[in-house]
Design a protein around this motif. Structure first.
Motif, PDB file in Angstrom:
ATOM      1  N   TYR A 102      -4.563  -5.560 -13.087  1.00 19.86           N
ATOM      2  CA  TYR A 102      -3.928  -5.283 -14.698  1.00 19.86           C
ATOM      3  C   TYR A 102      -2.533  -4.958 -14.569  1.00 19.86           C
ATOM      4  CZ  TYR A 102      -8.412  -6.574 -16.227  1.00 19.86           C
ATOM      5  OH  TYR A 102     -10.443  -7.675 -16.241  1.00 19.86           O
ATOM      6  N   VAL A 103      -2.731  -3.886 -14.097  1.00 17.49           N
ATOM      7  CA  VAL A 103      -1.087  -3.376 -14.386  1.00 17.49           C
ATOM      8  C   VAL A 103       0.190  -4.115 -13.762  1.00 17.49           C
ATOM      9  CG1 VAL A 103       0.145  -1.404 -14.045  1.00 17.49           C
ATOM     10  CG2 VAL A 103      -2.332  -1.351 -14.963  1.00 17.49           C
ATOM     11  N   SER A 315      -2.700 -11.054 -21.740  1.00 19.23           N
ATOM     12  CA  SER A 315      -4.150 -10.738 -21.549  1.00 19.23           C
ATOM     13  C   SER A 315      -4.483  -9.682 -20.743  1.00 19.23           C
ATOM     14  CB  SER A 315      -4.414 -12.364 -20.614  1.00 19.23           C
ATOM     15  OG  SER A 315      -4.740 -13.892 -21.665  1.00 19.23           O
ATOM     16  N   PHE A 316      -3.385  -9.854 -19.448  1.00 22.04           N
ATOM     17  CA  PHE A 316      -3.257  -8.563 -18.634  1.00 22.04           C
ATOM     18  C   PHE A 316      -3.390  -7.172 -19.737  1.00 22.04           C
ATOM     19  CE2 PHE A 316      -3.808 -12.651 -15.367  1.00 22.04           C
ATOM     20  CZ  PHE A 316      -4.859 -11.137 -15.701  1.00 22.04           C
ATOM     21  N   LEU A 317      -2.465  -7.198 -20.262  1.00 27.89           N
ATOM     22  CA  LEU A 317      -2.048  -6.045 -21.144  1.00 27.89           C
ATOM     23  C   LEU A 317      -3.364  -5.801 -22.458  1.00 27.89           C
ATOM     24  CD1 LEU A 317      -0.001  -4.111 -22.172  1.00 27.89           C
ATOM     25  CD2 LEU A 317       0.808  -5.321 -23.366  1.00 27.89           C
ATOM     26  N   ILE A 318      -4.224  -6.435 -22.761  1.00 28.09           N
ATOM     27  CA  ILE A 318      -5.305  -5.723 -23.591  1.00 28.09           C
ATOM     28  C   ILE A 318      -6.221  -6.027 -22.211  1.00 28.09           C
ATOM     29  CG2 ILE A 318      -7.197  -7.572 -24.737  1.00 28.09           C
ATOM     30  CD1 ILE A 318      -5.448  -9.008 -25.859  1.00 28.09           C
ATOM     31  N   LEU A 351      -1.845   1.745 -24.707  1.00 28.63           N
ATOM     32  CA  LEU A 351      -0.922   0.495 -24.625  1.00 28.63           C
ATOM     33  C   LEU A 351       0.385   0.964 -24.041  1.00 28.63           C
ATOM     34  CD1 LEU A 351      -2.402  -1.222 -27.274  1.00 28.63           C
ATOM     35  CD2 LEU A 351      -2.108  -2.246 -24.973  1.00 28.63           C
ATOM     36  N   VAL A 352       1.098   2.214 -25.144  1.00 25.64           N
ATOM     37  CA  VAL A 352       2.738   2.798 -24.441  1.00 25.64           C
ATOM     38  C   VAL A 352       2.676   2.720 -22.983  1.00 25.64           C
ATOM     39  CG1 VAL A 352       3.759   4.477 -24.733  1.00 25.64           C
ATOM     40  CG2 VAL A 352       2.493   3.611 -26.576  1.00 25.64           C
ATOM     41  N   LEU A 353       1.655   3.190 -22.434  1.00 28.48           N
ATOM     42  CA  LEU A 353       1.933   3.812 -20.421  1.00 28.48           C
ATOM     43  C   LEU A 353       2.570   2.491 -20.076  1.00 28.48           C
ATOM     44  CD1 LEU A 353       2.201   5.948 -18.222  1.00 28.48           C
ATOM     45  CD2 LEU A 353      -0.848   5.303 -18.215  1.00 28.48           C
TER      46      LEU A 353
END
Length: 922
Positions: A102-103, A315-318, A351-353
């Motif tokens: 994801y990241v 999407s991948f951030l979610i 989320l911040v990271l």
């Protein structure tokens, strides 16, 4: 297993939201950039077939997700699936892998957006800074990438619904651009354009090229797995989640296939080759221009493609933030990553990271990000393979798990899902596949793995026992009984606080007669099972003549005289003699004209040899009726003697059902303890001194012809005996109530008896005696014996019999050491009933039940461990094996099914008195 918690997330995603989140993640930007390459690999029709074939392959993986997601609708998706199937270690590997996937995509998309802008406006690049891996980094390029990273992160922090709205808008734009291309190509294109490019190659080469496309295509469908990551935030029926997940895959496959066909239908092979080798290389955009006969539409399609970058990014951030949150909740990574925003209920720290990483990623240049994405794709495929394996494991390991969407032919689906995902992993590993990772990509994948190992070790040391724990999230649809049980508990809490309880559910309700529930019933909040839960058929038969009341012992002679002329009196060595009860009974028998013979050698945990010895005495003396005077052991011994006095063969043959009989001498039983309830049922428990097996003889012939329940006979019990036998009586009722063989008649009896025990046992033990309290305990004990005659006992009794068989401990004391752990391992099998038990004991929900039982045991001075009873760690294997050997039926009667390793773990917990909420392993 730990108790369930209420979700901290807000359920905001609709069916449409999850569809566009998954679909938007899958279509991304690849269809704009790579369509020409796909056609050159397999031809127009060949590429279409390749994507369809690849879609079918990925659909098998999707089916495993479709079953698991509604069954475990919790934040983290893969983390939860693999945890339930493989435990903490497997879950760590799976979750850590999916986070890399994801990241990596989030970071790549941060670079992709400004790169695409340069396709449209070449003059966009300003302020050259440096070159990385041959890629020139400009200030304007970095500014757009960082600004968009901050914006997307901010949108996600603001709330899942805000992110979903953005996703919807952008996905509609993408879909609109794709549909315009498809429709326009049908109108302005020509079948002639397909000539010479339908397939690439000839003969077997066509099939090989189609397969090349098929093997590559699954990587474009990564993204549907974002749905399980956010499952806890979805506000639609669980079965519909599965359908939306599968629909997103079907739509993505159709979208790619139609776009490929549209490009080939509007551009001939020469035009495609020219577009691919010159200019921007965006064949799809050139096809759009050709279809509408204007270059403006090429930019429109590119804008649609840019939206695809953002949808994948979003999407991948979610997905990535939820995966990190779930690992933090299990203490596998630092706990602060599990922090939710106070207002927006989003995983703010995670989320911040990821947002910071997406801001930093563009500084490494686009080449570095390509390496990261390839390493991330390998990680995603590994996670897919572990989920597919979890799907199969859980079908075997947890067949009783509720599955709102249950896949048919799971073995076939699981096989193909595992093989496909495993093959995808191999494509990245094996040389010469076209997808093999390069050295820099292996360094990234290896570095991520090494970092995971370090993090694993650090968190394991830091968090100790908390590391690798999973607390399930309550879901009302998945567990309707849990919802009813929580509502009942809330009603009781409101009633106690003097508040107005919440309205009851719309169903016919009946409340049991105990003080706390009475208050709640007035508001209709306490509910019993509804009519739909009553078994279609059941049978209750117990032909015992109960004679209850103070002074009724004097009727022993009149009752026994109906069945014979010479009585074998069975009792212990001293108690009945010291109290004078033996003399009173013998006098009553003799006054009625009966001769008597005394057998007074019965001890606690009666032996099969004792029963046989007494039977031989009865035959020798010509006794035709048996009178048992004493506690459970004596009454059981009397039953065994009455049975073997008229039956041939070995005692064990009847205990192990190798032989059967419905014949026994008539029995009159006079209990002196309020515990076993043997006076009210047709079985008796014996220990074989040679094997240590403690098992029951069962026959309707050993139901007493008459049982005299005289509370006066109980009053001479030592308080220590009262505590153990009283707790045994409570266990009989609790186990019969929660047993799989429970039925309405036994439930009603249990509901009557349990409050009598809970309300009087401790007072009697502490010396607060009254005539009424002894009456209550006496009748409740007898009812306990009656209900287990029909509904049976469950796990605690199954596990205690080997303990007292091996160590000759008092049965009720052994139960005290085991029962809290047995309840902790069982309550989820019928949480509504355990919730009712908990409330009778002073708790609120099923999760409280085990601890409330332990509280009661403290008041009875019975809060002990198996170690206190002489059990050692070395005894556990024998205890476990013997438990399944002699008490398998009782284990099967337990509301939660347990394997041998589960029972062994409960023994270990009970051995040292460990934490109750860890009584059952995941």
């Amino acid at each position: 297993m730990e108790s369930k918690k209420e979700s901290e997330f807000t359920k905001v995603f609709s069916a449409w939201d999850i569809l566009v989140i998954a679909f938007g993640a899958m279509i991304g930007w690849g269809w704009v950039v790579s369509t020409g390459d796909w056609i050159e690999r397999g031809g127009v029709i060949g590429a279409v077939l390749g994507f369809v074939l690849g879609g079918v392959m990925i659909f098998f993986i999707g089916l495993t997700y479709a079953e698991l997601t509604p069954a475990m609708p919790e934040c983290g998706g893969e983390h939860v699936f693999s945890f339930k199937a493989m435990g903490a270690n497997g879950s760590f590997v799976c979750s850590w892998a999916i986070i890399l996937g994801y990241v990596s995509v989030v970071c790549f998309e941060a670079c992709a957006l400004p790169t695409i802008i340069t396709y449209i406006y070449p003059g966009f690049l300003k302020g050259y800074l440096y070159t990385v891996g041959g890629f020139k980094v400009y200030a304007s390029w970095l500014a757009v990438a960082v600004a968009m990273s901050i914006f997307i992160t901010y949108i996600n922090i603001r709330g899942a619904k805000t992110a979903a709205v953005l996703q919807t808008v952008l996905t509609v734009i993408i879909g609109g651009a794709g549909i315009l291309l498809i429709v326009a190509s049908v109108i302005t294109g020509s079948p002639a354009n397909l000539e010479g490019q339908m397939f690439v190659g000839s003969g077997s080469g066509i099939a090989r090229n189609i397969l090349r496309v098929a093997m590559m295509s699954p990587f474009y469908f990564i993204g549907f797995d974002v749905i399980p990551q956010a499952a806890e935030e979805i506000n639609v029926p669980l079965k519909k989640i599965a359908k939306m997940l599968l629909l997103s895959i079907v739509l993505a496959v159709a979208f790619y296939a139609l776009v490929i066909f549209a490009v080939g239908y509007v551009m001939n092979s020469g035009a495609i080759a020219a577009s691919a080798s010159s200019g921007s290389g965006l064949v799809t955009a050139d096809a759009m221009a050709a279809a509408f006969k204007t270059s403006v539409m090429a930019k429109v399609l590119i804008v649609g493609g840019m939206c695809g970058i953002v949808t994948s990014w979003n999407s991948f951030l979610i997905g990535g933030s939820r995966a990190m949150y779930s690992m933090a909740e299990s203490y596998m990574i630092p706990k602060f990553f599990g922090k939710l925003h106070e207002k927006y209920k989003t995983p703010i720290t995670s989320l911040v990271l990821i947002g910071v990483l997406s801001c930093l990623a563009p500084f490494a240049g686009r080449k570095m990000l390509v390496w990261i994405v390839d390493a991330g794709n390998l990680a995603c495929c590994l996670a897919y393979c572990m989920v597919a394996m979890s799907f199969v494991i859980l079908r075997k390991k947890s067949p009783e798990m509720p599955r709102p969407y249950k896949v048919k032919h799971y073995k076939v689906v699981g096989f193909f899902a595992i093989v496909l995902s495993g093959f995808m992993v191999l494509m990245y590993i094996l040389p010469g596949t076209g997808a093999t990772l390069s050295l820099p990509e292996w360094v990234i994948a290896g570095g991520w793995g090494a970092f995971g190992v370090v993090l694993y070790a650090v968190c394991k040391v830091k968090y100790g026992e908390k590391f690798g724990t999973l607390v399930d999230v309550a879901n009302d649809e998945l567990d309707a009984e849990a919802a009813r049980e929580r509502q009942a508990a809330a009603g009781i809490a409101a009633a106690e606080a003097g508040a107005e309880p919440a309205p009851a559910m719309a169903s016919k309700t009946i409340s049991p007669d105990f003080a706390k529930a009475k208050a709640v019933n007035a508001a209709g909040a306490e509910m019993l099972r509804d009519a739909s839960a009553i078994p279609d058929t059941f049978q209750y038969f117990l032909p015992v003549n109960l004679v209850f009341g103070y002074g009724k012992t004097k009727e022993a002679g009149a009752l026994a005289g109906k069945y014979g002329h010479k009585a074998l009196i069975v009792t212990g060595r001293s108690s009945a003699k010291k109290s004078g009860l033996l003399d009173r009974v013998r006098d009553s028998l003799q006054e009625a004209g009966l001769e008597t013979v005394l057998y007074d050698k019965v001890t606690a945990n009666p032996l099969t040899t004792t029963a046989q010895e007494g039977a031989d005495l009865a035959k020798q003396e010509g006794c035709d009726v048996v009178v048992g005077i004493g506690g459970g052991s004596i009454m059981d011994a009397a039953k065994g003697m009455a049975f073997m006095a008229v039956n041939d063969g070995a005692f064990d043959d009847y205990i192990y059902n190798r032989r059967s009989s419905d014949q026994a001498l008539p029995l009159v039983l006079i209990p002196t303890t309020c515990g076993t309830g043997s006076e009210g049922n047709g079985f008796a428990v014996f220990t074989n001194p040679e094997t240590g097996d403690k098992k029951s003889l069962r026959s309707p012939a050993i139901v007493a012809k008459a049982s005299i329940v005289d509370p006066e006979n109980m009053m001479t019990m030592p308080k220590k005996v009262l505590a153990s036998v009283g707790f045994d009586a409570l266990c009989h009722c609790m186990e019969a109530y929660t047993a799989r063989k429970a039925q309405p008649v036994t439930d009603a009896l249990c509901m009557y008896a349990i409050p009598l025990i809970v309300g009087n046992l401790v007072d009697l033990y502490q010396g607060k005696e009254s005539r009424e309290a002894w009456e209550a305990m006496s009748i409740a004990s007898t009812i306990g014996g009656m209900v287990i005659n029909t509904a049976g006992v469950t796990l605690a009794h199954a596990m205690e019999h080997p303990v007292s068989g091996l160590k000759n401990v008092t049965h009720g004391v052994g139960l005290a050491a085991i029962t809290p752990y047995a309840i902790a391992a069982s309550w989820e099998g019928n949480r509504f009933k355990y919730g009712k038990l908990s409330r009778m004991l002073g708790g609120y929900t099923a999760e409280d039940c085990a601890e409330k039982v332990r509280t009661l045991l403290r008041e009875l001075d019975l809060n002990i461990t198996l170690e206190d009873l002489g059990v050692t760690e070395g005894d556990i294997p024998w205890l476990t094996q013997n438990c399944f050997k002699v008490s398998k039926a009782n284990i099967d009667n337990n509301p939660t099914m347990l394997a041998e390793e589960d029972v062994a773990e409960i023994y270990r917990k009970a051995l040292h008195g460990e934490s109750l909420n860890l009584a059952r392993t995941a």
